[in-house]
Design a protein around this motif. Structure first.
Motif, short mmCIF file in Angstrom:
data_model
loop_
_atom_site.label_atom_id
_atom_site.label_comp_id
_atom_site.label_asym_id
_atom_site.label_seq_id
_atom_site.Cartn_x
_atom_site.Cartn_y
_atom_site.Cartn_z
N VAL A 80 66.21 58.89 39.39
CA VAL A 80 64.92 58.23 39.47
C VAL A 80 64.05 59.02 40.44
CG1 VAL A 80 63.70 56.13 40.07
CG2 VAL A 80 65.93 56.02 38.97
N VAL A 81 62.96 59.55 39.94
CA VAL A 81 62.04 60.31 40.78
C VAL A 81 60.81 59.44 41.03
CG1 VAL A 81 60.63 62.39 40.92
CG2 VAL A 81 62.84 62.46 39.76
N PRO A 82 60.49 59.19 42.30
CA PRO A 82 59.31 58.36 42.56
C PRO A 82 58.03 59.08 42.16
CG PRO A 82 60.15 59.27 44.60
CD PRO A 82 61.12 59.66 43.51
N HIS A 83 57.12 58.33 41.58
CA HIS A 83 55.83 58.89 41.17
C HIS A 83 54.75 57.95 41.68
CE1 HIS A 83 53.07 61.26 38.81
NE2 HIS A 83 52.51 60.13 38.41
N ARG A 84 53.81 58.50 42.39
CA ARG A 84 52.75 57.67 42.96
C ARG A 84 51.55 57.67 42.03
NH1 ARG A 84 53.12 59.57 49.22
NH2 ARG A 84 55.26 58.93 49.49
N ALA A 85 51.38 56.58 41.33
CA ALA A 85 50.24 56.45 40.43
C ALA A 85 49.00 56.10 41.25
CB ALA A 85 50.51 55.36 39.40
N ASN A 86 47.88 56.53 40.75
CA ASN A 86 46.62 56.28 41.42
C ASN A 86 45.98 55.05 40.81
OD1 ASN A 86 44.14 56.36 42.63
ND2 ASN A 86 43.80 58.53 42.25
N LEU A 87 45.77 54.02 41.61
CA LEU A 87 45.23 52.77 41.11
C LEU A 87 43.78 52.92 40.65
CD1 LEU A 87 45.58 49.74 40.63
CD2 LEU A 87 44.85 49.37 42.98
N LEU A 88 42.99 53.69 41.39
CA LEU A 88 41.60 53.89 41.01
C LEU A 88 41.50 54.61 39.67
CD1 LEU A 88 38.63 53.61 41.71
CD2 LEU A 88 38.79 55.76 42.99
N LEU A 89 42.33 55.62 39.47
CA LEU A 89 42.34 56.33 38.19
C LEU A 89 42.79 55.40 37.06
CD1 LEU A 89 41.96 58.96 36.64
CD2 LEU A 89 44.31 59.54 37.21
N GLN A 90 43.75 54.55 37.34
CA GLN A 90 44.22 53.60 36.32
C GLN A 90 43.10 52.62 35.95
OE1 GLN A 90 47.18 54.15 35.13
NE2 GLN A 90 47.13 52.51 33.65
N MET A 91 42.34 52.16 36.93
CA MET A 91 41.23 51.25 36.65
C MET A 91 40.13 51.96 35.87
SD MET A 91 41.25 49.19 40.31
CE MET A 91 39.53 49.23 40.44
N LEU A 92 39.85 53.22 36.20
CA LEU A 92 38.85 53.98 35.45
C LEU A 92 39.29 54.21 34.01
CD1 LEU A 92 37.71 56.61 38.09
CD2 LEU A 92 36.31 54.84 37.04
N LEU A 93 40.57 54.50 33.82
CA LEU A 93 41.08 54.70 32.46
C LEU A 93 40.99 53.40 31.65
CD1 LEU A 93 44.17 56.93 33.21
CD2 LEU A 93 42.19 57.58 31.85
N GLN A 94 41.28 52.28 32.31
CA GLN A 94 41.19 50.98 31.63
C GLN A 94 39.74 50.70 31.22
OE1 GLN A 94 43.98 49.14 31.13
NE2 GLN A 94 42.89 47.58 29.98
N ALA A 95 38.80 50.91 32.14
CA ALA A 95 37.39 50.69 31.82
C ALA A 95 36.93 51.65 30.74
CB ALA A 95 36.55 50.86 33.09
N ASN A 96 37.39 52.90 30.81
CA ASN A 96 36.99 53.89 29.81
C ASN A 96 37.57 53.54 28.44
OD1 ASN A 96 35.90 56.10 28.58
ND2 ASN A 96 36.97 57.59 29.84
N ALA A 97 38.73 52.93 28.40
CA ALA A 97 39.29 52.51 27.11
C ALA A 97 38.37 51.49 26.44
CB ALA A 97 40.69 51.93 27.30
N TYR A 98 37.90 50.50 27.20
CA TYR A 98 37.00 49.50 26.63
C TYR A 98 35.65 50.10 26.24
CZ TYR A 98 40.33 45.99 28.21
OH TYR A 98 41.44 45.24 28.38
N VAL A 99 35.09 50.93 27.12
CA VAL A 99 33.80 51.54 26.83
C VAL A 99 33.91 52.48 25.63
CG1 VAL A 99 32.02 53.08 27.76
CG2 VAL A 99 32.94 51.26 29.17
N SER A 100 35.03 53.19 25.51
CA SER A 100 35.21 54.10 24.37
C SER A 100 35.32 53.35 23.05
CB SER A 100 36.45 54.97 24.58
OG SER A 100 36.26 55.81 25.69
#
Length: 193
Positions: A5-25
């Motif tokens: 198991v390799v830890p990976h630090r996801a970026n919350l701000l990027l995740q929120m932008l991707l979510q908003a971009n999914a709806y806008v797209s």
């Protein structure tokens, strides 16, 4: 079989932008599709065919770019990073610029929504650059404040962990009736200790 198991630090701000971009797209794609259906009589020439091809390329590239963005942010996938870095500048942006230029004075709503998509793409690029290129603290511990001597201690702990896992594997291979709890202990990540 053990899993590393390799830890990976996801970026919350990027995740929120991707979510908003999914709806806008989705709104952008449906709005542009409705616009093309309203003006279907103008699509029966070479310019109309190029408009349809650009729309199909832009929509497929946008949704594959969003998938690659989710994959890169949530796990370290080299294939998704390659897809993200090639699809956006080579296919998506030229197709969306062409679609925006063909509107030239027709639809205010389509210009507003395409501007929102461009703005979200620019914000995602900036956040991704800051997070994955500039502030990648888990690959450069000397920048994050961890002394170099601390790295040697972590290597020793990793070696001890690997030896424990190997011993557990040997014991589980000797006795075929090992429980799932013992297997779960073998698969335990280094962070859980």
């Amino acid at each position: 079989m053990t899993y590393n198991v390799v830890p990976h630090r996801a970026n919350l701000l990027l995740q929120m932008l991707l979510q908003a971009n999914a709806y806008v797209s989705v709104v952008w794609a449906l709005s542009y599709l409705i616009h093309m259906l309203i003006r279907v009589n103008e699509l029966w020439n070479l310019e109309g065919l190029s408009l349809v091809v650009a729309y199909i390329l832009a929509v497929s590239a946008e949704f594959s770019r969003l998938y690659a963005g989710y994959s890169v942010n949530l796990c370290s996938a080299a294939t998704a990073m390659w897809l993200l870095l090639t699809v956006t500048p080579c296919i998506l942006l030229p197709a969306m610029f062409y679609l925006r230029l063909t509107l030239a004075g027709r639809g205010l709503w389509l210009r507003i929504i395409s501007s929102a998509v461009f703005m979200l793409i620019a914000l995602e690029v900036m956040v991704a650059l800051v997070h994955f290129v500039i502030c990648k603290p888990y690959d450069r511990p000397y920048l994050a404040g961890t002394p170099v001597s601390g790295l040697e201690e972590e290597d020793e702990e990793d070696d001890d962990l690997e030896e424990d896992e190997q011993m557990a594997e040997e014991q589980s291979s000797r006795s075929p009736s090992c429980s799932t709890e013992q297997r779960r202990r073998v698969r335990r990540s280094p962070e859980s200790k």
